[in-house]
Write a protein that holds these residues in place. Structure first.
Motif, PDB file in Angstrom:
ATOM      1  N   LYS A 187       0.670  -1.141   0.299  1.00 26.04           N
ATOM      2  CA  LYS A 187      -0.066  -0.311   0.270  1.00 26.04           C
ATOM      3  C   LYS A 187       0.835   1.620   0.436  1.00 26.04           C
ATOM      4  N   LEU A 188       2.047   1.058   0.533  1.00 28.66           N
ATOM      5  CA  LEU A 188       2.918   2.172   1.200  1.00 28.66           C
ATOM      6  C   LEU A 188       3.238   2.815  -0.565  1.00 28.66           C
ATOM      7  N   ARG A 189       4.063   1.471  -0.813  1.00 27.70           N
ATOM      8  CA  ARG A 189       4.311   1.811  -2.632  1.00 27.70           C
ATOM      9  C   ARG A 189       3.878   1.946  -3.575  1.00 27.70           C
ATOM     10  N   TYR A 190       2.611   1.973  -3.339  1.00 29.23           N
ATOM     11  CA  TYR A 190       1.236   2.111  -4.609  1.00 29.23           C
ATOM     12  C   TYR A 190       1.170   3.709  -4.201  1.00 29.23           C
ATOM     13  N   LEU A 191       1.235   4.030  -3.144  1.00 26.67           N
ATOM     14  CA  LEU A 191       0.426   4.582  -2.187  1.00 26.67           C
ATOM     15  C   LEU A 191       1.870   6.147  -2.815  1.00 26.67           C
ATOM     16  N   SER A 192       2.748   5.840  -2.767  1.00 27.44           N
ATOM     17  CA  SER A 192       4.338   6.631  -3.101  1.00 27.44           C
ATOM     18  C   SER A 192       3.778   7.278  -4.380  1.00 27.44           C
ATOM     19  N   TYR A 193       3.824   6.178  -5.507  1.00 31.89           N
ATOM     20  CA  TYR A 193       3.075   5.933  -7.523  1.00 31.89           C
ATOM     21  C   TYR A 193       2.436   7.154  -7.189  1.00 31.89           C
ATOM     22  N   MET A 217      -5.523   4.267   5.393  1.00 33.23           N
ATOM     23  CA  MET A 217      -6.464   4.038   6.357  1.00 33.23           C
ATOM     24  C   MET A 217      -5.858   3.318   7.293  1.00 33.23           C
ATOM     25  N   PRO A 218      -5.592   0.893   6.530  1.00 32.44           N
ATOM     26  CA  PRO A 218      -4.708   0.997   7.263  1.00 32.44           C
ATOM     27  C   PRO A 218      -3.090   1.228   7.776  1.00 32.44           C
ATOM     28  N   VAL A 219      -2.858   1.765   6.804  1.00 34.16           N
ATOM     29  CA  VAL A 219      -1.289   2.331   7.428  1.00 34.16           C
ATOM     30  C   VAL A 219      -1.165   3.191   8.436  1.00 34.16           C
ATOM     31  N   ALA A 220      -1.857   3.933   8.601  1.00 30.97           N
ATOM     32  CA  ALA A 220      -2.269   5.024   9.818  1.00 30.97           C
ATOM     33  C   ALA A 220      -2.787   3.922  11.342  1.00 30.97           C
ATOM     34  N   MET A 221      -3.004   2.983  11.187  1.00 30.54           N
ATOM     35  CA  MET A 221      -3.311   2.031  12.294  1.00 30.54           C
ATOM     36  C   MET A 221      -1.753   1.787  13.006  1.00 30.54           C
ATOM     37  N   LYS A 222      -1.110   1.453  11.972  1.00 32.21           N
ATOM     38  CA  LYS A 222      -0.282   1.139  12.420  1.00 32.21           C
ATOM     39  C   LYS A 222       0.867   2.607  12.419  1.00 32.21           C
ATOM     40  N   GLY A 223       0.725   3.312  11.748  1.00 32.20           N
ATOM     41  CA  GLY A 223       1.588   3.775  12.146  1.00 32.20           C
ATOM     42  C   GLY A 223       2.108   4.922  13.523  1.00 32.20           C
ATOM     43  N   ARG A 244      10.328   5.053   6.062  1.00 33.61           N
ATOM     44  CA  ARG A 244      10.851   6.502   5.343  1.00 33.61           C
ATOM     45  C   ARG A 244       9.886   6.509   4.590  1.00 33.61           C
ATOM     46  N   ILE A 245       9.691   5.264   3.513  1.00 37.58           N
ATOM     47  CA  ILE A 245       8.122   6.012   2.732  1.00 37.58           C
ATOM     48  C   ILE A 245       7.003   6.516   2.935  1.00 37.58           C
ATOM     49  N   LEU A 246       6.605   6.203   4.478  1.00 37.46           N
ATOM     50  CA  LEU A 246       5.780   6.708   4.886  1.00 37.46           C
ATOM     51  C   LEU A 246       6.036   8.011   5.471  1.00 37.46           C
ATOM     52  N   ALA A 281     -10.455  15.659   1.626  1.00 33.15           N
ATOM     53  CA  ALA A 281      -9.420  16.127   1.812  1.00 33.15           C
ATOM     54  C   ALA A 281      -9.907  15.877   3.654  1.00 33.15           C
ATOM     55  N   ILE A 282     -10.593  16.726   3.735  1.00 32.41           N
ATOM     56  CA  ILE A 282     -11.390  17.115   5.768  1.00 32.41           C
ATOM     57  C   ILE A 282     -10.327  15.429   5.901  1.00 32.41           C
ATOM     58  N   LYS A 283     -11.422  14.660   5.732  1.00 33.43           N
ATOM     59  CA  LYS A 283     -11.569  13.058   6.373  1.00 33.43           C
ATOM     60  C   LYS A 283      -9.585  12.746   6.594  1.00 33.43           C
ATOM     61  N   LEU A 284      -9.376  12.977   5.028  1.00 35.48           N
ATOM     62  CA  LEU A 284      -7.991  12.878   5.120  1.00 35.48           C
ATOM     63  C   LEU A 284      -6.520  13.411   6.449  1.00 35.48           C
ATOM     64  N   TYR A 285      -7.037  14.531   6.701  1.00 30.38           N
ATOM     65  CA  TYR A 285      -6.414  15.869   7.579  1.00 30.38           C
ATOM     66  C   TYR A 285      -6.745  15.043   8.557  1.00 30.38           C
ATOM     67  N   MET A 286      -7.898  14.679   9.027  1.00 30.70           N
ATOM     68  CA  MET A 286      -8.392  14.429  10.163  1.00 30.70           C
ATOM     69  C   MET A 286      -7.627  12.307  10.509  1.00 30.70           C
ATOM     70  N   LEU A 287      -7.499  11.770   9.839  1.00 28.12           N
ATOM     71  CA  LEU A 287      -6.421  10.665   9.138  1.00 28.12           C
ATOM     72  C   LEU A 287      -5.049  10.932   9.953  1.00 28.12           C
ATOM     73  N   LEU A 288      -4.546  11.766   9.569  1.00 27.87           N
ATOM     74  CA  LEU A 288      -2.900  12.691   9.812  1.00 27.87           C
ATOM     75  C   LEU A 288      -2.631  13.239  11.025  1.00 27.87           C
ATOM     76  N   HIS A 289      -4.125  13.834  11.482  1.00 26.58           N
ATOM     77  CA  HIS A 289      -3.719  14.693  12.427  1.00 26.58           C
ATOM     78  C   HIS A 289      -4.740  14.451  13.505  1.00 26.58           C
ATOM     79  N   ASP A 290      -4.804  15.005  14.754  1.00 23.52           N
ATOM     80  CA  ASP A 290      -5.455  15.390  16.375  1.00 23.52           C
ATOM     81  C   ASP A 290      -6.089  16.456  15.956  1.00 23.52           C
ATOM     82  N   VAL A 291      -7.295  16.679  15.147  1.00 23.44           N
ATOM     83  CA  VAL A 291      -7.932  17.579  14.661  1.00 23.44           C
ATOM     84  C   VAL A 291      -8.821  18.539  16.397  1.00 23.44           C
TER      85      VAL A 291
END
Length: 885
Positions: free
Chosen positions: A317-323, A343-349, A361-363, A410-420
């Motif tokens: 998923k990360l490699r595909y996401l990088s492309y 989503m699944p990567v962020a849970m482990k990340g 590193r990719i993340l 975009a808002i969902k993605l921002y909330m996935l990466l940050h604690d709003v």
């Protein structure tokens, strides 16, 4: 079900896509039958093996050469030597590059052929590689020197305003696979070259589609450096191979066979192999900006490959996401895919120990790219366009009230990466929308920049230009309001967090207020003209709407009343001064002119201007009723000036009446003045008729319209107001009515004196000389002269006064003659012998006035005006009803 596609024709698809036609599914004996590779001969180089990689390309700028001046022979001579030298260098480099490419590919074949002995990879081969690398660098250095020299001695370059289009493709691909990119658009495309011997061909066209030239970029020249290369490439026109300009490209090349190119994930064999398969799959399915999804058999192949070789799901998923992030656009499909992959990567990340070093590193690098695309979305959230290739509108347009589909993911993605809930994340999110508001506000304000001067000096434009300027400012207010409405609509759909609701509104309101204030200073409004009134309406509605939308007052934001208060006060003062100037005696140009109402045109003209003034300010009054009192004071002052102007205009005809109007002081001087006056009859002049007719028209027709308008405005005043409008107007009404009645009384007194100039017309003398024994006919004979005088006077009054004034004077005159009878009887109440004479005299008066008024006015005379006046009724009451009849 997906596998047969890869197994057909002895795995032809795999052999072709991976460049393994001569390797895959061949026995060791077949491969050993191939002739031994001889690196000492250039012609012995085998067919190159494909090295799969990716090449990211951006087109930045196009420059074209400027034609030299006509007849300038020195310039032409100076160009020939550098161009010849440049072509020689290019030819040498091209020849050596072909040799080097063949040698290099042969060495790669040796490395990938496991059956060849290690001794075949000799030191001589390594020497060829190092020497070739040095030669390429030296040759390209010489080429750059030659290019600079030729450019220095040739004509200069300039950036043309012409719009160009570049068509990009690989030499190994078909012409129909051309990728269209506009220089400077920021679009990025990923190419997958077949090998190092492949070329990138860029065809440059002008806006009309005319071929300008082409650029040839050899993959081998850029493969050494994995970083972004921003470089100018010459544009040539064939077949004369003439340089016609330059093209600036930013190229980044990464290969799966180069360990350095995989700095993201290290040198793990399984992941390197997976990357190779992924890149081939993306190339086959034409992976690009608006085609991000892998599907069908190739997706199945990737899944099976990862499962078989133990490549983790997180890594895939990360490699595909990088492309995906390399070609990401601010569109709903792209952001939705990014969210799905992350989503699944962020849970482990959240626990970095759960990810490998490669995956962390990719993340980390992917998050930086995601922040950039989110910044692009939020700072352009009203300019997003799903139908555009880049995801952003090519042309700026006002807000439409529609919510961009990309905003929610975009808002969902921002909330996935940050604690709003964290202050830092909230602040950063607010900064994005503040930047977006400033950007859009700046674009709207640019439409009115031309009207705002920097020296703060008033710009007195002509009427048409001023009207256009105010219309643009009105449009600006409307556009800014639409921006806020769009923000409110987005928040009503619960797409954005509540904390972002007010940040953009604050910016829109403050910047609009600053622009309005600067505009009014630069282009001060001369008065409430229609364009100016439209701007006042739009600004007031903007201010009112903010309150109706439950938006608290923004400090420094739009306050319509505060913006226009000074100008409204100045307008009223200027209008008042202008009307007062028109009332001065020297400006009264209507002397001697009579209207159909037997009035002076001056009052109709002035009250028409007053009516227009009220109409101009109606919009302002309805929004800010407190200006009623300011305007009422100005109007009342003008009305007083109108009455004063009438008095001055007709001073000659009013002066004889002043002795009646002025209280008398019976001193010696007054008695001497009376004795010196000659006895003469008073005739009402026509000018006096115009004055009284005009005053009557003011009281009955013109002023009531003004008063009615102010009373209707009074309903706009909120309950609990201290005063109601109309107080100052009432003062003018009382003053005008008093003057009018005074003039009527004076005229009647003058007419009554006319009857006393001769004994034959003096009513008291006639009554006193009459005997009770005299017959009725004798008494009527004595009254004949007075009756004729009254008739002639009434006839003359009808020619001087309009109907209403005429009736009022006649009835007053009738009452005044009855007062003489009443005064005669007051001293003879006990002597009933005078009743008969008085009854006959009163009947003659009644008959004379009623008959003359009926005759002159006709059916237009109301019945109530034929009723006896008050003094007649008193006389009848004194004589007794029975005796009178």
């Amino acid at each position: 079900m997906e596998a047969p596609m890869f197994l057909e024709n002895e795995c032809a698809l795999l052999r072709d896509t991976f460049g393994l036609q001569q390797i895959l599914l061949q026995s060791e004996e077949e491969r050993m039958e191939k002739p031994t590779l001889d690196f000492t001969s250039e012609a012995a180089a085998p067919k190159p093996t494909k090295i799969v990689g990716k090449m990211k390309v951006q087109v930045h700028k196009v420059k074209t050469t400027v034609d030299p001046p006509t007849g300038c022979s020195m310039t032409s001579l100076s160009l020939s030597a550098p161009r010849a030298k440049l072509k020689t260098i290019q030819n040498q480099l091209s020849n050596f590059q072909s040799i080097l490419s063949s040698r290099w590919q042969a060495l790669n074949n040796i490395r990938v052929a496991p059956h060849l002995p290690n001794s075949s990879f000799s030191h001589k081969s390594l020497a060829y590689m190092h020497a070739g690398t040095r030669y390429v660098k030296q040759a390209y250095g010489l080429l750059k020197v030659g290019v600079r020299s030729s450019h220095k001695n040739s004509s200069s370059y300039e950036v043309i305003q012409e719009t160009y289009v570049c068509m990009l493709r690989l030499k190994s691909s078909a012409e129909e696979n051309n990728i269209r990119i506009q220089p400077g658009s920021g679009e990025t495309h990923i190419f997958f070259p077949d090998s190092l011997a492949d070329d990138l061909i860029v065809e440059v066209q002008d806006s009309k589609g005319k071929h300008l030239g082409h650029v040839l970029v050899q993959v081998a020249t850029i493969v050494e450096d994995a970083t972004d290369k921003l470089q100018w490439w010459s544009i040539y026109r064939e077949p004369e191979h003439e340089p016609v300009g330059k093209l600036q490209l930013c190229i980044n090349y990464l290969t799966s066979s180069d360990d350095n190119s995989h700095h993201k994930c290290g040198s793990v064999a399984e992941t390197v192999a997976y990357d190779l398969v992924l890149e081939v799959a993306m190339k086959v399915q034409q992976f690009q900006q608006r085609n991000l999804q892998l599907y069908g058999s190739w997706k199945w192949l990737l899944t099976e490959f990862a499962s078989y070789y133990g490549v983790s799901d997180v890594y895939t998923k990360l490699r595909y996401l990088s492309y995906v992030m390399d070609v990401a656009t601010p569109t709903a499909d792209c952001l939705g895919l990014v969210h799905e992959l992350l989503m699944p990567v962020a849970m482990k990340g959240h626990n970095k120990r759960a990810l490998s070093h490669q995956e962390n590193r990719i993340l980390g690098e992917t998050k930086d790219q995601i922040k950039q695309i989110l910044s692009l979305v939020f700072e352009n959230y009203k300019s997003l366009d799903e139908s555009s290739f880049s995801g952003i509108m090519d042309v700026f347009e006002p807000a439409t009230g529609l919510v961009a589909p990309a905003l929610e993911p975009a808002i969902k993605l921002y909330m996935l990466l940050h604690d709003v809930l964290s202050p830092e994340a909230q602040t950063n999110l607010c900064h994005y929308f503040q930047a977006a508001a400033r950007k859009r506000s700046r674009r709207h304000l640019a439409e009115t920049d031309e009207f705002v001067t920097t020296n703060n000096e008033p710009n007195f434009m002509e009427t048409v230009a001023m009207s256009i300027a105010y219309q643009k400012m009105t449009c600006l207010c409307r556009n800014i309001k639409n921006e806020i409405l769009t923000d409110i609509e987005i928040h009503n759909q619960h797409i954005l967090p509540t904390l972002t609701k007010s940040v953009s509104i604050y910016i829109y309101s403050t910047e609009l207020c600053n622009r309005l204030r600067a505009f009014l200073l630069a282009c001060p409004p001369p008065g409430p003209s229609p364009p100016m009134v439209e701007l006042v309406i739009e600004t007031a509605d903007f201010h009112r709407d903010l309150a109706s939308w439950n938006i608290s007052h923004v400090k420094g934001g739009v306050d319509a009343k505060e913006l226009f208060h000074l100008y409204i006060m100045i307008w009223i003062q200027d209008k008042q001064q202008s009307l007062l100037e028109s009332c001065k005696l020297e400006t009264v140009k209507w002397s001697g002119v009579r209207t159909q109402h037997s009035t002076t045109p001056f009052i109709d003209e002035m009250y028409e201007r007053l009516k227009e003034t009220l109409s101009d300010y109606e919009v302002i009054i309805c929004r800010w009723p407190e200006y009623i009192f300011v305007l009422e004071n100005a109007i009342s002052d003008v009305e007083k000036a109108i009455v004063e102007a009438l008095n001055k205009q007709y001073v000659d005809v009013v002066s004889p009446l002043k002795e009646i109007l002025t209280p008398k002081k019976f001193g010696l001087k007054y008695m001497q003045k009376l004795t010196k006056q000659s006895v003469c009859s008073y005739t009402v002049p026509d000018e006096l008729g115009m004055l009284l007719n005009s005053m009557k028209r003011l009281l009955d027709v013109l002023r009531p319209k003004i008063e009615t308008q102010f009373k209707s405005w009074g309903s706009c005043i909120p309950e609990g107001g201290n005063t109601a409008p109309g107080e100052h107007l009432s003062e003018v009404t009382v003053m005008l009515r008093t003057k009018f009645r005074g003039y009527l009384q004076a005229v009647v007194e003058k007419l009554a004196k006319n009857t006393k100039l001769q004994n034959s017309t003096k009513l008291k003398k006639i009554l006193q000389d009459s005997q009770e024994t005299m017959g009725e006919s004798d008494i009527r004979g004595r009254m004949q002269m007075l009756k004729e005088l009254l008739r002639s006077t009434i006839n003359h009054l009808h020619t001087v006064f309009e109907t209403q004034v005429f009736i009022a004077i006649c009835r007053w005159y009738w009452d005044r003659m009855a007062q003489d009878v009443l005064g005669f009887l007051e001293n003879r109440k006990e002597n009933r012998s005078w009743y008969k004479v008085s009854q006959i005299a009163v009947s003659i008066l009644d008959d004379t006035f009623t008959s003359q008024m009926q005759q002159l006015v006709g059916n237009a005379l109301p019945a109530k005006d034929l009723e006896p006046p008050r003094s007649i009724l008193e006389v009848r009451s004194m004589l007794g009803k029975d005796a009178y009849y």
